[in-house]
Design an enzyme around this catalytic site. Sequence first.
Site, PDB file in Angstrom:
ATOM      1  N   ASP A 191       1.379  -9.093   8.711  1.00 25.73           N
ATOM      2  CA  ASP A 191       0.757  -9.084  10.118  1.00 25.73           C
ATOM      3  C   ASP A 191      -0.574  -8.450  10.219  1.00 25.73           C
ATOM      4  O   ASP A 191      -0.870  -7.382  10.308  1.00 25.73           O
ATOM      5  CB  ASP A 191       1.709  -8.471  11.314  1.00 25.73           C
ATOM      6  CG  ASP A 191       1.274  -8.788  12.654  1.00 25.73           C
ATOM      7  OD1 ASP A 191       0.233  -9.022  12.772  1.00 25.73           O
ATOM      8  OD2 ASP A 191       2.037  -8.575  13.495  1.00 25.73           O
ATOM      9  N   LEU A 192      -1.466  -9.289  10.681  1.00 22.23           N
ATOM     10  CA  LEU A 192      -2.951  -8.560  11.220  1.00 22.23           C
ATOM     11  C   LEU A 192      -3.120  -9.079  12.400  1.00 22.23           C
ATOM     12  O   LEU A 192      -3.620 -10.162  12.903  1.00 22.23           O
ATOM     13  CB  LEU A 192      -3.927  -9.533  10.167  1.00 22.23           C
ATOM     14  CG  LEU A 192      -5.383  -9.124  10.556  1.00 22.23           C
ATOM     15  CD1 LEU A 192      -5.682  -7.789  10.370  1.00 22.23           C
ATOM     16  CD2 LEU A 192      -6.412  -9.908   9.766  1.00 22.23           C
ATOM     17  N   SER A 193      -2.651  -8.324  13.287  1.00 22.63           N
ATOM     18  CA  SER A 193      -2.681  -8.235  14.596  1.00 22.63           C
ATOM     19  C   SER A 193      -4.132  -7.477  15.220  1.00 22.63           C
ATOM     20  O   SER A 193      -4.296  -6.210  14.646  1.00 22.63           O
ATOM     21  CB  SER A 193      -1.610  -7.410  15.278  1.00 22.63           C
ATOM     22  OG  SER A 193      -0.600  -8.456  15.645  1.00 22.63           O
ATOM     23  N   LYS A 204       4.692 -15.610   7.664  1.00 21.53           N
ATOM     24  CA  LYS A 204       6.013 -15.454   7.494  1.00 21.53           C
ATOM     25  C   LYS A 204       6.491 -15.475   6.481  1.00 21.53           C
ATOM     26  O   LYS A 204       6.319 -16.578   5.601  1.00 21.53           O
ATOM     27  CB  LYS A 204       6.618 -16.573   8.481  1.00 21.53           C
ATOM     28  CG  LYS A 204       7.296 -16.075   9.743  1.00 21.53           C
ATOM     29  CD  LYS A 204       7.753 -17.306  10.659  1.00 21.53           C
ATOM     30  CE  LYS A 204       8.904 -18.012  10.092  1.00 21.53           C
ATOM     31  NZ  LYS A 204       9.258 -19.315  10.631  1.00 21.53           N
ATOM     32  N   ARG A 206       2.088 -18.773  27.750  1.00 19.72           N
ATOM     33  CA  ARG A 206       0.765 -19.179  27.559  1.00 19.72           C
ATOM     34  C   ARG A 206       0.322 -18.808  26.262  1.00 19.72           C
ATOM     35  O   ARG A 206       0.401 -17.538  26.048  1.00 19.72           O
ATOM     36  CB  ARG A 206      -0.118 -18.334  28.776  1.00 19.72           C
ATOM     37  CG  ARG A 206      -1.599 -18.575  28.477  1.00 19.72           C
ATOM     38  CD  ARG A 206      -2.457 -17.956  29.493  1.00 19.72           C
ATOM     39  NE  ARG A 206      -3.845 -18.032  28.924  1.00 19.72           N
ATOM     40  CZ  ARG A 206      -4.402 -16.989  28.400  1.00 19.72           C
ATOM     41  NH1 ARG A 206      -3.910 -15.587  28.244  1.00 19.72           N
ATOM     42  NH2 ARG A 206      -5.689 -17.171  27.891  1.00 19.72           N
ATOM     43  N   ARG A 263      -0.153 -23.305  13.478  1.00 21.18           N
ATOM     44  CA  ARG A 263       0.994 -23.005  12.800  1.00 21.18           C
ATOM     45  C   ARG A 263       1.060 -23.792  11.359  1.00 21.18           C
ATOM     46  O   ARG A 263       1.403 -25.070  11.556  1.00 21.18           O
ATOM     47  CB  ARG A 263       2.301 -23.221  13.682  1.00 21.18           C
ATOM     48  CG  ARG A 263       3.505 -22.835  12.836  1.00 21.18           C
ATOM     49  CD  ARG A 263       4.901 -22.759  13.994  1.00 21.18           C
ATOM     50  NE  ARG A 263       4.500 -21.627  15.118  1.00 21.18           N
ATOM     51  CZ  ARG A 263       5.095 -20.481  15.170  1.00 21.18           C
ATOM     52  NH1 ARG A 263       5.857 -20.257  13.860  1.00 21.18           N
ATOM     53  NH2 ARG A 263       4.750 -19.461  16.004  1.00 21.18           N
ATOM     54  N   GLU A 266       0.066 -23.543  28.606  1.00 24.20           N
ATOM     55  CA  GLU A 266      -0.435 -22.850  29.724  1.00 24.20           C
ATOM     56  C   GLU A 266       1.008 -22.639  30.654  1.00 24.20           C
ATOM     57  O   GLU A 266       1.640 -23.630  30.849  1.00 24.20           O
ATOM     58  CB  GLU A 266      -1.377 -23.131  30.464  1.00 24.20           C
ATOM     59  CG  GLU A 266      -2.832 -22.919  30.165  1.00 24.20           C
ATOM     60  CD  GLU A 266      -4.087 -23.512  31.071  1.00 24.20           C
ATOM     61  OE1 GLU A 266      -5.054 -23.005  30.650  1.00 24.20           O
ATOM     62  OE2 GLU A 266      -3.906 -24.453  31.593  1.00 24.20           O
ATOM     63  N   HIS A 301     -10.503 -29.548  22.361  1.00 28.01           N
ATOM     64  CA  HIS A 301     -10.414 -28.187  21.915  1.00 28.01           C
ATOM     65  C   HIS A 301      -9.264 -28.296  20.617  1.00 28.01           C
ATOM     66  O   HIS A 301      -9.918 -27.790  19.534  1.00 28.01           O
ATOM     67  CB  HIS A 301      -9.845 -27.215  22.770  1.00 28.01           C
ATOM     68  CG  HIS A 301     -10.375 -27.179  24.141  1.00 28.01           C
ATOM     69  ND1 HIS A 301     -11.868 -27.129  24.298  1.00 28.01           N
ATOM     70  CD2 HIS A 301     -10.258 -26.794  25.434  1.00 28.01           C
ATOM     71  CE1 HIS A 301     -12.136 -26.792  25.326  1.00 28.01           C
ATOM     72  NE2 HIS A 301     -11.380 -26.856  26.223  1.00 28.01           N
TER      73      HIS A 301
END
Length: 433
Positions: A340-342, A322, A283, A288, A168, A192
């Site tokens: 990339d699936l944005s 990647k 933030r 990963r 954050e 979390h």
Amino acid sequence: MGTSQSQWSVEKRSSFRNDSFSREDENVPETGCLSIIVLGASGDLAKKKTFPALFHLYRQGFLPSNEVHIFGYARSKISDDDLRKRLPNLGGWTRIVVEKPFGKDLESSEKLSSQIGELFDEPQIYRIDHYLGKELVQNLLVLRFANRMFLPLWNRDNIDNVQIVFREDFGTEGRGGYFDEYGIIRDIIQNHLLQVLCLVAMEKPVSLKPEHIRDEKVKVLQSVVPINDDEVVLGQYEGYRDDPTVPDHSNTPTFATMVLRIHNERWEGVPFILKAGKALNSRKAEIRIQFKEVPGDIYKCQKQGRNEFVIRLQPSEAIYMKLTVKQPGLEMSTVQSELDLSYRQRYQGVAIPEAYERLILDTIRGDQQHFVRRDELRAAWEIFTPLLHRIDNGEMKSIPYQPGSRGPKEADELLAKAGYVQTHGYIWIPPTL
Ligand code: BG6
């Protein structure tokens, strides 16, 4: 809250499949009115998340259309107009949504669980962890178990390390009083990030029934070995103690990086690096997964960086992989790129619901899949309680760091020691529309 049309419109309007949820109270007709009691109605959570989520659900027609009562309860003094003290006695079912903190350690949490357990049965208790309501967290099991290509890769033979990161770019701002008693481990990591870890690491459940999924999560938690102090870095941002509600000598961490190790056949030797911090330089929340290097590498891929599979939880939700590819052109050279699936680009016009919206709806529907079961909570506290006690006793110190920085440099050193190899000269940029 106002009313419209007849009966529940929940299922009619639902975009979920009917078989994707179950009801615990099968015998209770889903008619009549719904009463929701918000405890802590004057607090930060209610203001920022709970009430807006209820409002969005209402606006989209997901609340029963005949009658909805929302009661707020708060310890602070607020007027009768704001607080309706009437308790519901309107028939139907009772489900209680409980928000963290669920105690401060194993003992206090167990005490709380026993107290709540005297009043409600486990199928009535919805322990919320709002990360379980995030779109990409909900996608994890689909990704893992509905795609053939991940099955053989998802293990210690191929994966070098896993990072689960929460950052954050603001401090505790007005919440110092609460935060100082809890710190970043209790606030973010024990719940979390650990929940996310479970979904990344768990075995395939027998079915999608909430109990089958939660059984597998518990097994992961029970396989986590005690945390080694040498694999923990704590930090506190400079200026944190300027908050008048924070004691002058507070050692409460606002940043922590630590390595969790799972002792089972799939994950032995793979570090799960959990990292969370406030007042950092950005933030974001992401998972990963870094793969091992290519054996017998003929393209010198090693120099360019390892394959990574990244799930960006927020902001700019995305899943990207990647890869090393040929640099387009006449030369035979390689370069790092990504598949990339944005979400913003791929799912234009689709509104991603707020986590609380989804979880409140699950509660109304009686679906406990995305809620924390009592044994899960216990196992989570078992992992962190010894470490938390050492911190509370002052045996482990928080290292100061500059607000707006990456956190203490010792954390990056720990990451490298755990085996994470940072890729230089490559950065994923979320596509703009
Ligand atoms: C809460 C923590 O559970 O999660 C807060 O108590 C934190 O400290 C918040 O800011 C982050 O939630 P989100 O959904 O904005 O990532």
